[in-house]
Scaffold this active site. Structure first.
Site, PDB file in Angstrom:
ATOM      1  N   SER A  15     -22.200  -8.490  23.627  1.00  0.00           N
ATOM      2  CA  SER A  15     -22.026  -7.064  23.324  1.00  0.00           C
ATOM      3  C   SER A  15     -22.260  -6.791  21.833  1.00  0.00           C
ATOM      4  O   SER A  15     -21.751  -7.497  20.958  1.00  0.00           O
ATOM      5  CB  SER A  15     -20.612  -6.609  23.703  1.00  0.00           C
ATOM      6  N   SER A  17     -21.362  -3.874  20.584  1.00  0.00           N
ATOM      7  CA  SER A  17     -20.444  -2.784  20.231  1.00  0.00           C
ATOM      8  C   SER A  17     -19.546  -3.113  19.033  1.00  0.00           C
ATOM      9  O   SER A  17     -19.378  -2.249  18.162  1.00  0.00           O
ATOM     10  CB  SER A  17     -19.599  -2.379  21.438  1.00  0.00           C
ATOM     11  N   THR A  62     -17.926  -1.414  29.722  1.00  0.00           N
ATOM     12  CA  THR A  62     -19.293  -1.677  30.161  1.00  0.00           C
ATOM     13  C   THR A  62     -19.262  -2.417  31.495  1.00  0.00           C
ATOM     14  O   THR A  62     -18.196  -2.562  32.112  1.00  0.00           O
ATOM     15  CB  THR A  62     -20.078  -2.411  29.033  1.00  0.00           C
ATOM     16  N   LYS A  66     -17.272   0.458  34.766  1.00  0.00           N
ATOM     17  CA  LYS A  66     -17.328   1.901  34.486  1.00  0.00           C
ATOM     18  C   LYS A  66     -16.667   2.737  35.581  1.00  0.00           C
ATOM     19  O   LYS A  66     -16.114   3.806  35.304  1.00  0.00           O
ATOM     20  CB  LYS A  66     -18.779   2.342  34.254  1.00  0.00           C
ATOM     21  N   ASP A 103     -23.068   7.937  27.557  1.00  0.00           N
ATOM     22  CA  ASP A 103     -24.391   7.305  27.686  1.00  0.00           C
ATOM     23  C   ASP A 103     -25.517   8.342  27.624  1.00  0.00           C
ATOM     24  O   ASP A 103     -26.515   8.157  26.930  1.00  0.00           O
ATOM     25  CB  ASP A 103     -24.498   6.542  29.019  1.00  0.00           C
ATOM     26  N   ALA A 128     -32.272   5.433  40.346  1.00  0.00           N
ATOM     27  CA  ALA A 128     -31.226   6.388  40.747  1.00  0.00           C
ATOM     28  C   ALA A 128     -29.863   5.700  40.762  1.00  0.00           C
ATOM     29  O   ALA A 128     -29.016   5.976  41.602  1.00  0.00           O
ATOM     30  CB  ALA A 128     -31.565   6.959  42.130  1.00  0.00           C
ATOM     31  N   LYS A 156     -31.226   7.411  47.853  1.00  0.00           N
ATOM     32  CA  LYS A 156     -30.358   7.502  46.654  1.00  0.00           C
ATOM     33  C   LYS A 156     -30.865   8.595  45.715  1.00  0.00           C
ATOM     34  O   LYS A 156     -30.071   9.317  45.101  1.00  0.00           O
ATOM     35  CB  LYS A 156     -30.312   6.160  45.931  1.00  0.00           C
TER      36      LYS A 156
HETATM   37  P1  NDP Z   1     -27.861   0.104  38.761  1.00  0.00           P
HETATM   38  O1  NDP Z   1     -27.707  -1.258  39.351  1.00  0.00           O
HETATM   39  O2  NDP Z   1     -26.800   1.113  38.991  1.00  0.00           O
HETATM   40  O3  NDP Z   1     -29.249   0.750  39.288  1.00  0.00           O
HETATM   41  C1  NDP Z   1     -30.422  -0.015  39.314  1.00  0.00           C
HETATM   42  C2  NDP Z   1     -31.620   0.887  39.652  1.00  0.00           C
HETATM   43  O4  NDP Z   1     -32.786   0.094  39.474  1.00  0.00           O
HETATM   44  C3  NDP Z   1     -31.639   1.378  41.092  1.00  0.00           C
HETATM   45  O5  NDP Z   1     -32.214   2.641  41.129  1.00  0.00           O
HETATM   46  C4  NDP Z   1     -32.553   0.327  41.777  1.00  0.00           C
HETATM   47  O6  NDP Z   1     -33.228   0.833  42.916  1.00  0.00           O
HETATM   48  C5  NDP Z   1     -33.562   0.089  40.688  1.00  0.00           C
HETATM   49  N1  NDP Z   1     -34.256  -1.203  40.777  1.00  0.00           N
HETATM   50  C6  NDP Z   1     -33.719  -2.430  40.580  1.00  0.00           C
HETATM   51  N2  NDP Z   1     -34.676  -3.375  40.700  1.00  0.00           N
HETATM   52  C7  NDP Z   1     -35.836  -2.725  40.986  1.00  0.00           C
HETATM   53  C8  NDP Z   1     -37.181  -3.152  41.219  1.00  0.00           C
HETATM   54  N3  NDP Z   1     -37.515  -4.448  41.191  1.00  0.00           N
HETATM   55  N4  NDP Z   1     -38.126  -2.216  41.468  1.00  0.00           N
HETATM   56  C9  NDP Z   1     -37.796  -0.897  41.486  1.00  0.00           C
HETATM   57  N5  NDP Z   1     -36.536  -0.423  41.278  1.00  0.00           N
HETATM   58  C10 NDP Z   1     -35.566  -1.332  41.025  1.00  0.00           C
HETATM   59  O7  NDP Z   1     -28.122  -0.169  37.205  1.00  0.00           O
HETATM   60  P2  NDP Z   1     -27.742   0.803  35.978  1.00  0.00           P
HETATM   61  O8  NDP Z   1     -28.117   2.174  36.370  1.00  0.00           O
HETATM   62  O9  NDP Z   1     -26.354   0.523  35.539  1.00  0.00           O
HETATM   63  O10 NDP Z   1     -28.703   0.257  34.803  1.00  0.00           O
HETATM   64  C11 NDP Z   1     -30.118   0.540  34.793  1.00  0.00           C
HETATM   65  C12 NDP Z   1     -30.715   0.074  33.457  1.00  0.00           C
HETATM   66  O11 NDP Z   1     -30.227   0.885  32.401  1.00  0.00           O
HETATM   67  C13 NDP Z   1     -30.398  -1.373  33.078  1.00  0.00           C
HETATM   68  O12 NDP Z   1     -31.604  -1.964  32.603  1.00  0.00           O
HETATM   69  C14 NDP Z   1     -29.389  -1.241  31.962  1.00  0.00           C
HETATM   70  O13 NDP Z   1     -29.476  -2.332  31.070  1.00  0.00           O
HETATM   71  C15 NDP Z   1     -29.839   0.051  31.308  1.00  0.00           C
HETATM   72  N6  NDP Z   1     -28.770   0.756  30.548  1.00  0.00           N
HETATM   73  C16 NDP Z   1     -28.939   0.920  29.195  1.00  0.00           C
HETATM   74  C17 NDP Z   1     -27.984   1.572  28.433  1.00  0.00           C
HETATM   75  C18 NDP Z   1     -28.203   1.727  26.941  1.00  0.00           C
HETATM   76  O14 NDP Z   1     -27.260   2.105  26.236  1.00  0.00           O
HETATM   77  N7  NDP Z   1     -29.390   1.496  26.432  1.00  0.00           N
HETATM   78  C19 NDP Z   1     -26.735   2.115  29.022  1.00  0.00           C
HETATM   79  C20 NDP Z   1     -26.658   1.914  30.463  1.00  0.00           C
HETATM   80  C21 NDP Z   1     -27.640   1.234  31.168  1.00  0.00           C
HETATM   81  P3  NDP Z   1     -32.533   0.813  44.395  1.00  0.00           P
HETATM   82  O15 NDP Z   1     -31.619   1.993  44.452  1.00  0.00           O
HETATM   83  O16 NDP Z   1     -33.686   0.910  45.315  1.00  0.00           O
HETATM   84  O17 NDP Z   1     -31.801  -0.510  44.473  1.00  0.00           O
END
Ligand code: NDP
Length: 278
Positions: A15, A17, A62, A66, A103, A128, A156
């Site tokens: 982290s 942070s 984190t 959450k 965020d 999503a 979703k």
């Molecule tokens: P979630 O697990 O909640 O969601 C993952 C999403 O990615 C879903 O929509 C999933 O689709 C999709 N997905 C995963 N693998 C694939 C693939 N191979 N092809 C297409 N779609 C895919 O994750 P989060 O929303 O928590 O995090 C998403 C990203 O955001 C991460 O990379 C995280 O590190 C980043 N993030 C960055 C932050 C920052 O401060 N910079 C803060 C928060 C998050 P499906 O629904 O079909 O499974």
């Protein structure tokens, strides 16, 4: 007197942070101490209870807690309620704990700092999941011309479009139905980049002058940002500025002072690049 803050997560070792908040404290002269704590899964609530009982003033939260933090908060800000997730807890003067989600505003502020215009733009979000839920309310406030959410699992995206319909029209889509459409801003909110994957995107997705933003960040451009460069995106950015931006909004909630984000982003970028070269 020094006030105590911490970030809870699992894993938490990497982290950034504590580094970011120490920087903010030095910059503003605020007397705070900030630590990180690895919390065993299923033990968020007792860990938070202990932290606040021992005089802690606020927490960042984190992965994977959450949702636990959302349930733990006695009160929620409207954007945290909309997001269904909490990344910041603040002890209020009356002793209750307020839950917020910074965020999304962190990302929107980063785009403003980058000089990106959001009003009137055709915006596409890939993914999503939880992070996308968090960015939707502040993004919709910027009044884009249109907002499309494309997700591998279509239902979703449909659920999000329905759940946030009062903020404005959101079009749910599968990746294949993006063929023939163009966007001014594409935001990658999938976790595909983590595994070096990219959702299947049409060749002509980007309008002239398009911006591409990846919520993920790293020492090297992510696979999505490499795709964006190869497909003519004029401006590209990863989520490092969002990370610092969400921290700045947490700091503001706790201390009522908004720290400068640019020097911290610059320093973190320098450290990331140095690691790459090491
Ligand atoms: P979630 O697990 O909640 O969601 C993952 C999403 O990615 C879903 O929509 C999933 O689709 C999709 N997905 C995963 N693998 C694939 C693939 N191979 N092809 C297409 N779609 C895919 O994750 P989060 O929303 O928590 O995090 C998403 C990203 O955001 C991460 O990379 C995280 O590190 C980043 N993030 C960055 C932050 C920052 O401060 N910079 C803060 C928060 C998050 P499906 O629904 O079909 O499974």
């Amino acid at each position: 007197m020094t006030d105590t803050y911490a970030v809870f997560g699992n894993p938490i070792n990497h982290s950034k942070s504590p580094y970011i908040h120490r920087h903010f404290a030095e910059q503003t002269g605020e007397p705070i101490a900030y630590t990180k704590q690895q919390v065993p899964e299923g033990e968020f609530e007792p860990a938070a209870e202990t932290f606040f009982a021992q005089g802690g003033k606020g927490l960042n939260v984190t992965v994977p807690f959450k949702l636990d933090a959302y349930r733990y908060a006695a009160r929620l800000t409207p954007r945290a309620r909309r997001a269904g997730a909490v990344n910041t807890l603040a002890l209020e003067p009356d002793g209750t704990v307020l839950g917020d989600n910074t965020d999304g505003i962190g990302m929107v502020n980063d785009m403003h700092n980058l000089g990106w215009e959001l009003a009137g733009k055709r915006v596409l979000i890939l993914g999503a999941g939880g992070a996308v839920r968090g960015i939707l309310p502040p993004l919709m406030e910027q009044k884009p011309a249109s907002l499309t959410i494309a997700n591998r699992t279509l239902h979703k995206a449909e659920q999000l479009a329905k759940g946030f319909a009062d903020l404005g029209a959101i079009t749910p889509a599968g990746f294949e139905s993006l063929e023939g459409q163009q966007f001014d801003l594409v935001i990658n909110g999938t976790s595909a980049s983590l595994g070096g994957d990219l959702p299947p995107l049409p060749e002509s997705l980007l309008a002239p002058g398009a911006c591409c933003y990846d919520l993920m960040y790293g020492a090297e451009p992510t696979v999505f940002l490499q795709w964006a460069e190869a497909h003519g995106a004029e401006k590209r950015a990863d989520g490092l500025g969002m990370l610092v931006g969400q921290a700045a909004e947490s700091f503001y909630l706790w201390r009522q002072i908004r720290p400068e984000v640019i020097p911290v982003i610059t320093e973190l970028r320098r450290k990331l690049s140095a690691k790459k070269g090491a």
